[in-house]
Design an enzyme around this catalytic site. Structure first.
Site, mmCIF file in Angstrom:
data_model
loop_
_atom_site.group_PDB
_atom_site.id
_atom_site.type_symbol
_atom_site.label_atom_id
_atom_site.label_comp_id
_atom_site.label_asym_id
_atom_site.label_seq_id
_atom_site.Cartn_x
_atom_site.Cartn_y
_atom_site.Cartn_z
ATOM 1 N N ASP A 1 6.733 -4.398 8.555
ATOM 2 C CA ASP A 1 5.642 -4.684 7.628
ATOM 3 C C ASP A 1 5.156 -3.383 6.985
ATOM 4 O O ASP A 1 4.578 -2.536 7.652
ATOM 5 C CB ASP A 1 4.498 -5.366 8.383
ATOM 6 C CG ASP A 1 3.432 -5.914 7.456
ATOM 7 O OD1 ASP A 1 3.322 -5.426 6.321
ATOM 8 O OD2 ASP A 1 2.699 -6.827 7.879
ATOM 9 N N HIS B 1 5.938 -8.080 5.438
ATOM 10 C CA HIS B 1 4.613 -8.650 5.708
ATOM 11 C C HIS B 1 4.657 -10.175 5.794
ATOM 12 O O HIS B 1 3.915 -10.778 6.571
ATOM 13 C CB HIS B 1 3.641 -8.220 4.609
ATOM 14 C CG HIS B 1 2.219 -8.590 4.876
ATOM 15 N ND1 HIS B 1 1.564 -8.280 6.051
ATOM 16 C CD2 HIS B 1 1.299 -9.250 4.114
ATOM 17 C CE1 HIS B 1 0.322 -8.717 5.999
ATOM 18 N NE2 HIS B 1 0.132 -9.321 4.842
ATOM 19 N N SER C 1 -2.613 -12.009 7.363
ATOM 20 C CA SER C 1 -3.031 -10.795 6.680
ATOM 21 C C SER C 1 -4.545 -10.627 6.835
ATOM 22 O O SER C 1 -5.030 -10.487 7.957
ATOM 23 C CB SER C 1 -2.602 -10.837 5.214
ATOM 24 O OG SER C 1 -2.694 -9.564 4.622
#
Length: 717
Positions: free
Chosen positions: A662, A694, A587
């Site tokens: 995602d 995600h 991320s």
């Protein structure tokens, strides 16, 4: 290798990864506790027990067999566990059991059911113990309902909305879960009014995600076996965002009003709270630029605006994350949290908007409001006053401001408070302590040992975990790091080294939990002969406003400088192989991974970037604009931080991994970077998890970490 070391067992990812088949055996054992007023109850699969708060001894309150016996005839299927039992009424022998699509309140003294309610078709259910009404969104739909406590007498559910759709959502978390939102329904103290969110996102662009059938799925007759569109409403930075309004439904009158807060365009309404008399709703209201925050009050019966009680502005941004909390002993005063002096602290205000006093202060932050102790006129809270990497439980007296440490002053503590605030169940760990639970008598400042977990890794080869500090690029700020040395470490050898990084806001990696909060994957790689290094750079959480805002309008830049200070430190160590350095993160950490390997291609030989942000103009408005402003107002910052232009600088081996669906860091990020690499003749590797969001779910996470590990094995070792 010594004979003793040869006898020790080695870990697999099935042991160390949360999706692993053996993971549940490798985490410190726990005891699940809840409060029944001021009585402490242990929850187990087959019984609930009262815990003596002085001795820690347990006495069975009732068993699973008892519950099923008392519920016989009311529920066709037996309750299977008591881990989720609740005791909503202190002093009354009532336990709430939610199982088999039924909500049941059982009198365990009289051995009978006193209340039952269907949970069928409920989503985002919010049950109120005072009125026994339940707010919920229809499962498979969008409309908001209230389920009444008289359902079995034939009273229908109350439908609050009729225009709901994927474009208009009711009773759900809004603003993409920013600003402290975790739900969208808020009961008044008397349980007779419900404040709820209404989010109109019809004007927000759809991002085209796709769902495809599982391999073993068979379509119904006439149904297509092709993939289906699953668009995500996604307001990108600088683009049109959704509009939120706050409604209030009054059960007594059957009417809904909306707070008259004005045009919701480009505004955020956050952290709703009720007055103790259920007549007033309080909101923090924030402008789109997120630098002007106001605490407002509204009449809950008419929706009329009553007053602006507080206003806070900042040259960069203000982050309202916590609702106000009224003093139980004074309905005209409340506690508010703010970073206005540079650190998050408590302030006492009255309902006329007068700031009475600051309750806590110092170069540390209030991390969590736990509750009140009415007898002592005190707030129980968590802070990092003892150390920037600790979380400890404190009490501050509202009348005189005196603070008192309630726990042992070490480690990372998660405490739950009894109804009166007189007792705490303190569940904590320390770097060398997997888990301990103590019972704290707040009034007498006395701690009772209740449970100590054994080391679940006993008998295994375990690396050395250490923690220290280096100076940030500013030359003055301490940055905390964790180091995991290879198993059977030899200081005369040189080891391949992996930097694991996150680095973004509202997160940290290093704290005083067991093994300094090391991730299982680090142990797995240390077992394979790698040295792991993890540094919390400026911009991460829990260190105050100046520390956090250092990255404003240029995400990734100051963070990289700090991470490279970590690299300088590593290069000073004789056992670090400077020619075999890798980096990995997910991320924001994926963004940092690609930033580091492309900005410093001669330092990092291998990188694995998961779910990476590539260009902040494609990220969501609430988060992105807080830290970067908009692409229109900060074009230089967006250009400087974009990784598209860095694709040409890739020299080492880079693997980019994403989930196909995602909804947080959209696939557009990674795909655009890959496309630019093709244009620039650089050669990253790319892997996608079909249908995943995600983060990889379940056992796919084990597969993911094996893939990450193998990439370093192939190219760094």
């Amino acid at each position: 290798m010594s004979a003793q070391a040869q006898q020790l067992k080695t870990f697999t990812l099935e042991d160390l990864n949360f999706g692993g088949k053996n993971y549940h055996k490798m985490v410190a054992k726990n005891r699940w506790l809840t409060w029944w007023g001021d009585e402490l109850v242990r929850l187990d699969i087959d019984k609930c027990s009262i815990v003596d708060k002085t001795t820690g001894k347990e006495k069975t309150l009732f068993t699973l067999a008892d519950i099923n016996k008392w519920m016989n005839g009311h529920d066709a299927t037996a309750v299977r566990t008591l881990y989720h039992a609740r005791f909503p009424y202190g002093g009354k022998p009532l336990v709430m059991i939610e199982a088999n699509a039924t909500r049941t309140l059982v009198d365990f003294k009289a051995h009978k059911i006193v209340f039952t309610q269907s949970m069928a078709d409920e989503d985002k259910a919010d049950w109120n113990a005072t009125s026994r009404h339940t707010a919920y969104v229809e499962r498979g739909g969008y409309n908001l309902f209230i389920r009444t406590p008289k359902e079995n007498e034939g009273q229908n559910d109350i439908q609050l909305s009729r225009d709901a759709s994927r474009n208009i959502l009711y009773g759900t978390s809004v603003h993409r879960d920013e600003f402290g939102y975790h739900k969208g329904t808020f009961w008044s103290p008397d349980g007779m009014k419900l404040a709820f969110t209404r989010m109109d996102q019809s004007m927000v662009n759809d991002y085209p995600l796709v769902d495809f059938p599982e391999n073993d799925w068979t379509p119904a007759p006439g149904e297509s076996r092709s993939a289906k569109a699953a668009p995500e409403k996604y307001p990108m930075a600088g683009e049109t965002s959704h509009q939120v309004t706050i409604g209030v439904y009054d059960i007594k009158t059957g009417k809904t009003i909306y707070l008259k807060a004005g045009d919701p365009t480009d505004r955020y309404f956050t952290n709703p709270a009720w007055s103790p008399d259920s007549k007033t709703v309080y909101l923090f209201e924030l402008n789109r630029d997120q630098n002007d925050c106001r605490l407002m009050s509204y009449n809950a019966e008419t929706g009329d605006k009553l007053a602006e009680l507080y206003r806070e502005t900042d040259a960069k941004y203000v982050e309202p994350q916590h609702p106000i909390a009224f003093l139980p002993w004074n309905p005209n005063a409340f506690v508010m949290q703010s970073q206005k002096d540079g650190y998050n602290h408590f302030y006492l205000m009255n309902t006329q908007g007068k700031m009475l006093k600051q309750l806590t202060s110092g170069p540390w932050i209030v991390m969590d409001f736990i509750g009140f102790n009415t007898k002592k006129h005190a707030i129980i809270y968590a802070s990092n006053e003892c150390s920037p990497i600790q979380k400890n439980t404190w009490m501050v007296n509202v009348d005189n401001g005196k603070r008192q440490l309630l726990d042992n002053g070490k480690g990372w503590h998660n405490a739950s408070l009894s109804a009166s605030g007189s007792f705490l169940a303190d569940n904590y760990s320390e770097p060398t302590v997997p888990r301990k639970i103590e019972i704290i008598n707040v009034d007498k400042a006395r701690r009772t040992d209740y449970f100590t977990a054994e080391n679940p890794w006993k008998g295994y080869q375990v690396p050395e975990y250490s923690c220290g500090t280096i100076k940030a690029t500013d030359g003055t700020t301490d940055l905390y790091y964790r180091m995991v040395k290879p198993v059977n470490f030899d200081p005369n050898k040189k080891y391949p080294t992996i930097i694991y990084v996150y680095g973004g806001p509202h997160a940290h990696n290093v704290d005083a939990r067991w093994n300094y909060c090391s991730r299982g994957w680090e142990t797995y790689m240390a077992q394979k002969g790698y040295l792991l290094f993890i540094l919390d750079n400026r911009g991460s959480e829990n260190r105050g406003k100046t520390f956090e805002q250092a990255t404003f309008r240029q995400l990734g830049q100051e963070e990289m400088k700090d991470q490279m200070k970590g690299v300088d430190f590593l290069k000073s160590l004789p056992y670090v192989d400077q020619n075999r350095m890798g980096v990995h993160g997910w991320s924001f950490g994926g963004f940092m991974t690609i930033s580091l390997i492309t900005n410093h291609p001669d330092v990092f030989k291998v990188g694995v970037a998961g779910g990476p942000v590539i260009d902040w103009k494609w990220y969501e408005a609430m988060y992105g604009e807080r830290y970067m402003d908009t692409p229109q107002t900060n074009p230089e910052g967006y250009a400087k931080t974009s990784l598209i232009k860095q694709a040409k600088n890739l020299k080492g081996k880079l693997q980019v991994i994403i989930g196909e669906n995602d909804p947080v860091v959209l696939p557009q990020h990674a795909k655009s970077f890959i496309h630019q690499c093709i244009l620039d003749d650089t050669q990253p590797d790319f892997f996608m998890y079909p249908g995943e969001p995600h983060n990889m779910r379940g056992h796919q996470s084990t597969h993911l970490h094996e893939r990450i590990s193998q990439y370093f094995e192939d190219y760094l070792k």
